[in-house]
Design an enzyme around this catalytic site. Sequence first.
Site, PDB file in Angstrom:
ATOM      1  CB  SER A  13      -0.973   0.004   1.179  1.00 48.71           C
ATOM      2  OG  SER A  13      -0.298   0.154   2.402  1.00 48.71           O
ATOM      3  NE  ARG A  65      19.863 -13.154   7.311  1.00 48.59           N
ATOM      4  CZ  ARG A  65      18.651 -12.599   7.331  1.00 48.59           C
ATOM      5  NH1 ARG A  65      18.380 -11.547   6.611  1.00 48.59           N
ATOM      6  NH2 ARG A  65      17.701 -13.094   8.101  1.00 48.59           N
ATOM      7  CG  MET A  90       8.311  -7.744   5.535  1.00 43.96           C
ATOM      8  SD  MET A  90       8.340  -6.385   6.747  1.00 43.96           S
ATOM      9  CE  MET A  90       8.523  -7.326   8.260  1.00 43.96           C
ATOM     10  CB  ILE A  92      17.857  -7.789   7.884  1.00 47.32           C
ATOM     11  CG1 ILE A  92      16.765  -7.595   8.939  1.00 47.32           C
ATOM     12  CG2 ILE A  92      19.117  -7.024   8.259  1.00 47.32           C
ATOM     13  CD1 ILE A  92      17.112  -8.180  10.291  1.00 47.32           C
ATOM     14  CG  LEU A  93      18.281  -5.142   2.389  1.00 45.61           C
ATOM     15  CD1 LEU A  93      17.772  -3.803   1.872  1.00 45.61           C
ATOM     16  CD2 LEU A  93      18.390  -6.151   1.253  1.00 45.61           C
ATOM     17  CG  HIS A 109      10.575   0.949  11.719  1.00 46.88           C
ATOM     18  ND1 HIS A 109      10.670  -0.414  11.564  1.00 46.88           N
ATOM     19  CD2 HIS A 109      10.411   1.161  13.041  1.00 46.88           C
ATOM     20  CE1 HIS A 109      10.572  -0.991  12.747  1.00 46.88           C
ATOM     21  NE2 HIS A 109      10.418  -0.061  13.656  1.00 46.88           N
ATOM     22  CB  THR A 141      22.800   3.201   8.198  1.00 46.65           C
ATOM     23  OG1 THR A 141      22.012   2.930   9.368  1.00 46.65           O
ATOM     24  CG2 THR A 141      22.704   4.674   7.841  1.00 46.65           C
ATOM     25  CG  ASP A 145      14.231  -0.521  11.668  1.00 47.58           C
ATOM     26  OD1 ASP A 145      14.076  -0.246  10.468  1.00 47.58           O
ATOM     27  OD2 ASP A 145      13.683  -1.484  12.219  1.00 47.58           O
ATOM     28  CD  GLU A 174       3.341   2.845   7.784  1.00 43.78           C
ATOM     29  OE1 GLU A 174       3.893   2.308   6.807  1.00 43.78           O
ATOM     30  OE2 GLU A 174       2.969   2.197   8.776  1.00 43.78           O
TER      31      GLU A 174
HETATM   32  N1  NHR Z   1      18.369  -3.399   6.210  1.00 42.25           N
HETATM   33  C1  NHR Z   1      19.252  -2.609   6.836  1.00 42.25           C
HETATM   34  N2  NHR Z   1      20.546  -2.908   6.703  1.00 42.25           N
HETATM   35  N3  NHR Z   1      18.900  -1.533   7.560  1.00 42.25           N
HETATM   36  C2  NHR Z   1      17.595  -1.231   7.699  1.00 42.25           C
HETATM   37  O1  NHR Z   1      17.280  -0.181   8.418  1.00 42.25           O
HETATM   38  C3  NHR Z   1      16.605  -2.038   7.092  1.00 42.25           C
HETATM   39  C4  NHR Z   1      17.045  -3.138   6.336  1.00 42.25           C
HETATM   40  C5  NHR Z   1      16.125  -3.995   5.725  1.00 42.25           C
HETATM   41  C6  NHR Z   1      14.779  -3.786   5.878  1.00 42.25           C
HETATM   42  C7  NHR Z   1      12.867  -2.613   6.931  1.00 42.25           C
HETATM   43  C8  NHR Z   1      12.629  -3.030   8.361  1.00 42.25           C
HETATM   44  C9  NHR Z   1      11.684  -2.205   9.130  1.00 42.25           C
HETATM   45  O2  NHR Z   1      11.531  -1.030   8.857  1.00 42.25           O
HETATM   46  C10 NHR Z   1      14.341  -2.716   6.670  1.00 42.25           C
HETATM   47  C11 NHR Z   1      15.247  -1.814   7.239  1.00 42.25           C
HETATM   48  C12 NHR Z   1      12.742  -6.758   8.249  1.00 42.25           C
HETATM   49  C13 NHR Z   1      13.191  -7.089   9.516  1.00 42.25           C
HETATM   50  C14 NHR Z   1      13.427  -8.525   9.878  1.00 42.25           C
HETATM   51  O3  NHR Z   1      13.702  -8.852  11.020  1.00 42.25           O
HETATM   52  C15 NHR Z   1      13.441  -6.075  10.408  1.00 42.25           C
HETATM   53  C16 NHR Z   1      13.269  -4.758  10.024  1.00 42.25           C
HETATM   54  C17 NHR Z   1      12.827  -4.434   8.751  1.00 42.25           C
HETATM   55  C18 NHR Z   1      12.555  -5.442   7.865  1.00 42.25           C
HETATM   56  N4  NHR Z   1      13.330  -9.450   8.903  1.00 42.25           N
HETATM   57  C19 NHR Z   1      13.582 -10.894   9.049  1.00 42.25           C
HETATM   58  C20 NHR Z   1      14.963 -11.278   8.505  1.00 42.25           C
HETATM   59  O4  NHR Z   1      15.487 -12.277   9.007  1.00 42.25           O
HETATM   60  C21 NHR Z   1      12.567 -11.686   8.278  1.00 42.25           C
HETATM   61  C22 NHR Z   1      11.163 -11.426   8.706  1.00 42.25           C
HETATM   62  C23 NHR Z   1      10.127 -11.934   7.705  1.00 42.25           C
HETATM   63  O5  NHR Z   1      10.510 -12.424   6.615  1.00 42.25           O
HETATM   64  O6  NHR Z   1       8.930 -11.782   7.991  1.00 42.25           O
HETATM   65  O7  NHR Z   1      15.466 -10.627   7.558  1.00 42.25           O
HETATM   66  O8  NHR Z   1      11.060  -2.700  10.101  1.00 42.25           O
HETATM   67  C1  GAR Z   2       3.858  -0.825   6.743  1.00 37.20           C
HETATM   68  O1  GAR Z   2       3.165  -0.540   7.937  1.00 37.20           O
HETATM   69  C2  GAR Z   2       5.346  -0.585   6.926  1.00 37.20           C
HETATM   70  O2  GAR Z   2       5.642   0.509   7.737  1.00 37.20           O
HETATM   71  C3  GAR Z   2       5.741  -1.858   7.595  1.00 37.20           C
HETATM   72  O3  GAR Z   2       4.982  -2.874   6.991  1.00 37.20           O
HETATM   73  C4  GAR Z   2       3.794  -2.310   6.438  1.00 37.20           C
HETATM   74  C5  GAR Z   2       3.802  -2.572   4.960  1.00 37.20           C
HETATM   75  O4  GAR Z   2       2.575  -2.250   4.394  1.00 37.20           O
HETATM   76  N1  GAR Z   2       7.121  -2.107   7.432  1.00 37.20           N
HETATM   77  C6  GAR Z   2       7.789  -2.900   8.222  1.00 37.20           C
HETATM   78  O5  GAR Z   2       7.297  -3.412   9.201  1.00 37.20           O
HETATM   79  C7  GAR Z   2       9.207  -3.122   7.809  1.00 37.20           C
HETATM   80  N2  GAR Z   2       9.756  -4.127   8.644  1.00 37.20           N
HETATM   81  P1  GAR Z   2       2.440  -2.098   2.817  1.00 37.20           P
HETATM   82  O6  GAR Z   2       3.062  -3.345   2.209  1.00 37.20           O
HETATM   83  O7  GAR Z   2       0.964  -2.048   2.601  1.00 37.20           O
HETATM   84  O8  GAR Z   2       3.150  -0.853   2.427  1.00 37.20           O
END
Ligand code: NHR
Ligand code: GAR
Length: 208
Positions: A13, A65, A90, A92-93, A109, A141, A145, A174
Amino acid sequence: MKRIVILISGRGSNMQAIVQACAEQGWPARVVAVIANRADAQGLDFARQHGIATAVVEHTAHGSRAGFDAALAHAVDACAPDLVVLAGFMRILGADFVGRYAGRLMNIHPSLLPAFPGLHTHRRALEAGCKAVGATVHFVTAELDHGPIVMQSVVPVHPSDDEDRLSARVLATEHVIYPLSVRWFVEGQLRIDGARVAHTAGASQIWI
Ligand code: NHR
Ligand code: GAR
């Protein structure tokens, strides 16, 4: 025209809000591709219906990864983006991926960072008894987050809230702050100075 690539994992969305604002407001930019790490990400349908190129790079197809990050970077580079937008992405990079797009990789976030980095933010905020929550647009970075903050929304918590109601109220904000932040970037109105991001003309970076 600036080239925007959006990475999603699900509903998309926020991606839709950005695509629509870009078209309706005539940004000097175009969303050139939407890339998902899951073939069943619902947002891919919207992108296809709007004539936007899509790609799927499945994390499950890669043993590590680093392997996934490299495949994703390959797909992203093929689009020659000026800005890469994580929208409900979703995975982590790693530091290599993040470094490659330093200063042009944004995320939203669903919490008031630095509170509640990581997952299940709304549940954790309710458990903590927070009276206000929100969402944060930030440059990405290597530390999850923790990047420089572009914009935040502030949302009241109601006593009757559960996770679904609260997340819906945050999500509506958002859809305001993410398109605005991306617009500022493509219009060259953001200046990153260490941990801080300023709007060059002093626009308000908070949405209440
Ligand atoms: N990567 C980096 N290096 N830094 C950030 O700030 C990032 C990122 C990758 C994604 C989005 C993020 C959020 O805003 C994001 C920010 C996934 C996880 C996570 O734990 C956490 C934060 C965010 C996205 N992911 C699991 C993993 O093992 C998998 C979870 C799943 O697949 O449902 O990668 O919240
Ligand atoms: C949003 O609330 C976004 O902030 C959150 O997931 C939702 C995605 O909705 N992001 C995270 O939690 C990243 N870890 P969308 O797919 O409809 O944009």
